[in-house]
Structure formats: structure tokens, C-alpha cells
Write an enzyme that holds these catalytic residues in place. Structure first.
Site, PDB file in Angstrom:
ATOM      1  N   HIS A 145       8.675   5.410   5.125  1.00  0.00           N
ATOM      2  CA  HIS A 145       7.593   6.401   5.066  1.00  0.00           C
ATOM      3  C   HIS A 145       8.160   7.815   4.907  1.00  0.00           C
ATOM      4  O   HIS A 145       7.727   8.582   4.050  1.00  0.00           O
ATOM      5  CB  HIS A 145       6.703   6.346   6.317  1.00  0.00           C
ATOM      6  CG  HIS A 145       5.837   7.565   6.444  1.00  0.00           C
ATOM      7  ND1 HIS A 145       4.667   7.717   5.732  1.00  0.00           N
ATOM      8  CD2 HIS A 145       6.013   8.726   7.128  1.00  0.00           C
ATOM      9  CE1 HIS A 145       4.150   8.910   5.996  1.00  0.00           C
ATOM     10  NE2 HIS A 145       4.946   9.547   6.836  1.00  0.00           N
ATOM     11  N   HIS A 150       7.662  11.520   1.892  1.00  0.00           N
ATOM     12  CA  HIS A 150       7.740  12.978   2.042  1.00  0.00           C
ATOM     13  C   HIS A 150       8.759  13.680   1.153  1.00  0.00           C
ATOM     14  O   HIS A 150       8.572  14.845   0.813  1.00  0.00           O
ATOM     15  CB  HIS A 150       8.081  13.336   3.496  1.00  0.00           C
ATOM     16  CG  HIS A 150       6.949  13.124   4.456  1.00  0.00           C
ATOM     17  ND1 HIS A 150       5.896  14.002   4.574  1.00  0.00           N
ATOM     18  CD2 HIS A 150       6.700  12.122   5.347  1.00  0.00           C
ATOM     19  CE1 HIS A 150       5.051  13.565   5.503  1.00  0.00           C
ATOM     20  NE2 HIS A 150       5.512  12.422   5.992  1.00  0.00           N
ATOM     21  N   GLU A 191      -0.007  14.554   4.817  1.00  0.00           N
ATOM     22  CA  GLU A 191      -0.074  13.093   4.956  1.00  0.00           C
ATOM     23  C   GLU A 191      -1.122  12.427   4.054  1.00  0.00           C
ATOM     24  O   GLU A 191      -0.876  11.365   3.503  1.00  0.00           O
ATOM     25  CB  GLU A 191      -0.342  12.701   6.415  1.00  0.00           C
ATOM     26  CG  GLU A 191       0.785  13.045   7.395  1.00  0.00           C
ATOM     27  CD  GLU A 191       2.066  12.244   7.185  1.00  0.00           C
ATOM     28  OE1 GLU A 191       2.106  11.330   6.337  1.00  0.00           O
ATOM     29  OE2 GLU A 191       3.059  12.570   7.867  1.00  0.00           O
ATOM     30  N   SER A 210       3.092   6.186   0.744  1.00  0.00           N
ATOM     31  CA  SER A 210       3.965   5.145   1.302  1.00  0.00           C
ATOM     32  C   SER A 210       3.156   3.926   1.748  1.00  0.00           C
ATOM     33  O   SER A 210       3.712   2.995   2.328  1.00  0.00           O
ATOM     34  CB  SER A 210       4.771   5.703   2.480  1.00  0.00           C
ATOM     35  OG  SER A 210       3.911   6.057   3.551  1.00  0.00           O
TER      36      SER A 210
HETATM   37 CO    CO Z   1       4.636  11.427   7.576  1.00  0.00          CO
END
Ligand code: CO
Ligand code: PHE
Length: 297
Positions: A145, A150, A191, A210
Site C-alpha cells: 500500500h 503513495h 487516500e 492499492s
Molecule cells: Co496510505
């Protein structure tokens, strides 16, 4: 060896983005005062690398038409998809691109430590990877993730500046006791953000990018509400931590996001608190009177 059997740092409760009762996973005893640690690359097993490879492959295949162009352009910078990257190798590309670096951490870290790292253009990446049984869903962020979700956008200069500004803003929000309002901004942009492009809606949020299922859901499913980015409206909005989001906020550009969040939030927090006191919070999935929703393709 199971890293999770080791004792965890009991000194400070890590931020959990929710109200979880489990102790955090990860070996906090190995972390320094700033919560960073070494990425002990040699101790990943063949199964760990295989989990990463399978996650990466499944996700990469879904990106066209769902992920924003900036993400697709940069994802290859993570290096070969067949094994967990060495963070030093990622930094050799990232640092010259935008001045950001990634640093290893044992897992979720306390808010203030997190903000301080971001303000210094250091993005904390969890070092462990989920177990094969957690392939589709892992409760806490893992290396897949954090890295896949990111890091690609940290190659984008505007988004990179936004993340640093968020860190500095977080340190200020801590002093103003406004972390809960600011966390909503992180949640609904970093997010779970969507961006409107000439080709249609696309995802830029790491939690979406993700996730095997939420990528399609966020961009194309009829159920969720999709409303334009509005800082005060967003800060009044609750979010879901254990299901797909019921509402997504849509930006027009990273420039718009950066400009909308550049002003001092001190008066914004005051206004938002007053609005919550008078009109209440906005529930996840709730659309306000007169609010325009974005159409799906
Ligand atoms: Co995150
Ligand atoms: N302008 C914000 C403040 O004064 C800082 C910030 C920037 C916060 C970008 C979040 C994102 O607090």
C-alpha cells in the site's frame, strides 16, 4: 522468523486512523526516536517477494482508464515488479525528481512523528508485507500500500509540494487541536481522491490505487456519491474506514488542490467547527441540497 512476535514500542500509541483495539503489527523496538528504521531487505522471504509481485501485477493491469496519467507515468519508477524494492534504489530516482525520500517504518506511527517526516519531505513506508491470507484485504497499511499507492505521485512536483505542506499543516493542527478535521483532508485526497480529466474520472488516492476492488468501484460504480472538492464541506464529512467509501471528492487538478489548501487553516478550523455546531457533520454518502454530483462514464 516472525517479526510480529517481538515486543512493540509501548511508549506512544501509534495513530490508527480509526478505533482499532489491536496492538499495531511491526517491530517498534528497532525504530529510532523519529520512528524510522532500517529496511532489512535481506529478511524478506521468497514468499514475501511473491506476494508483492502478485499484488503489483494485478494492480498494474487495472490502471488504464482508472488511474490518473501522472500515476501511470510514474509507477514504473518503483523498479522491477517481481520483488519488494530496496528503498535506497527508489530514492536514487525520487530524490533527484522532487527532493522526496522514502524512509522505512515498522508500521503506523504517531501523528506528530508522521507530520514531521512529511514536512521534511520524507515519506514513511511500512517495511513488512501482508501474509498470503491477507492478499485482498489488510487492515493496516503494508509495504505494498505505502509504496505502490503513495510513492508514484511523490514524483509529481505539485503533489510533492502538497504532501510537504500537509505535514507542516499537521504540526500546526496538533497545536490547534484540529487533527481530526485535518485527517479528513488526508483521507479524502491523499487516500481516496478522484480527479476529473478530459477522458473522465480517474483515481489519484493511494487507498484506491492499492485496492483491487475500490479502483473500479470509485471510478465507475453507480453507488458512491462523487462531489466537487470543497475544503470546508470536506472537513465536515465523516468517512468509512471498513468499507469502500460512500463519498469521493473530485479535484480538477493538483494545482487546484494545492491552491485551495495553501491558506492558513486557523480560521478555516474555526468556521468548520461553527458549521458543525450549527448544522452537524455530513454523513458518509450524504449529498447536500443543491450539490452537483459528477457523472460516471
Ligand atoms: Co496510505
Ligand atoms: N494551509 C494549511 C494550514 O495552514 C497547511 C496545509 C496545506 C494543510 C496543505 C494541508 C494540506 O494549516
Amino acid at each position: 522468523m516472525d517479526r510480529r512476535d517481538k515486543s512493540v514500542n509501548q511508549g506512544v500509541a501509534p495513530v490508527t486512523y480509526g478505533q482499532g483495539e489491536r496492538p499495531p503489527r511491526g517491530d517498534y523496538a528497532k525504530a529510532s526516536a523519529d520512528y524510522t528504521c532500517e529496511q532489512d531487505w535481506a529478511q524478506y522471504s521468497a514468499a514475501d517477494h511473491d506476494t508483492y509481485r502478485r499484488l503489483y501485477t494485478r494492480q498494474l493491469q487495472q490502471l488504464p482508464g482508472l488511474a490518473c496519467d501522472e500515476f501511470i507515468a510514474a509507477v514504473q519508477q518503483l523498479g522491477a515488479p517481481d520483488r519488494i524494492p530496496r528503498f535506497v534504489d527508489v530514492n536514487q530516482k525520487l530524490q533527484p525528481a522532487t527532493g522526496w525520500q522514502i524512509v522505512a517504518v515498522p508500521g503506523l506511527i504517531p501523528e506528530e512523528a508522521f507530520f514531521a517526516l512529511l514536512a521534511a519531505r520524507r515519506f514513511p513506508v511500512t517495511d513488512w508485507i501482508r501474509k498470503p491470507e491477507e492478499f485482498d484485504y489488510v487492515v493496516e497499511p503494508d509495504v505494498f500500500h505505502d509504496l505502490f499507492g503513495h510513492v508514484p505521485l511523490l514524483f509529481n512536483p505539485v503533489f510533492a509540494d502538497y504532501m510537504q505542506a500537509y505535514g507542516a499543516g499537521g504540526l500546526k493542527a496538533s497545536r490547534l487541536d484540529a487533527c481530526e478535521l485535518l485527517a479528513r483532508l488526508y483521507w479524502y485526497t491523499v487516500e481516496f481522491g478522484l480527479i476529473s480529466t478530459p477522458a473522465g474520472l480517474r483515481a489519484y488516492g493511494a487507498g484506491i490505487l492499492s485496492s483491487a476492488g475500490e479502483l473500479r468501484h470509485s471510478v465507475g460504480a453507480p453507488e458512491p456519491r462523487r462531489v466537487g472538492f470543497d475544503l470546508r464541506r470536506l472537513m465536515r464529512s465523516q468517512y468509512k474506514i471498513d468499507t469502500y467509501q460512500a463519498t469521493y471528492f473530485v479535484i480538477d487538478s493538483f494545482d487546484q488542490l494545492f491552491k485551495a489548501t495553501e491558506p492558513d487553516f486557523t480560521p478555516v478550523y474555526r468556521e468548520v467547527r461553527a458549521q458543525i455546531a450549527s448544522h452537524g457533520e455530513v454523513a458518509a454518502g450524504q449529498v447536500l441540497d443543491g450539490e452537483r454530483e459528477f457523472a460516471i462514464a
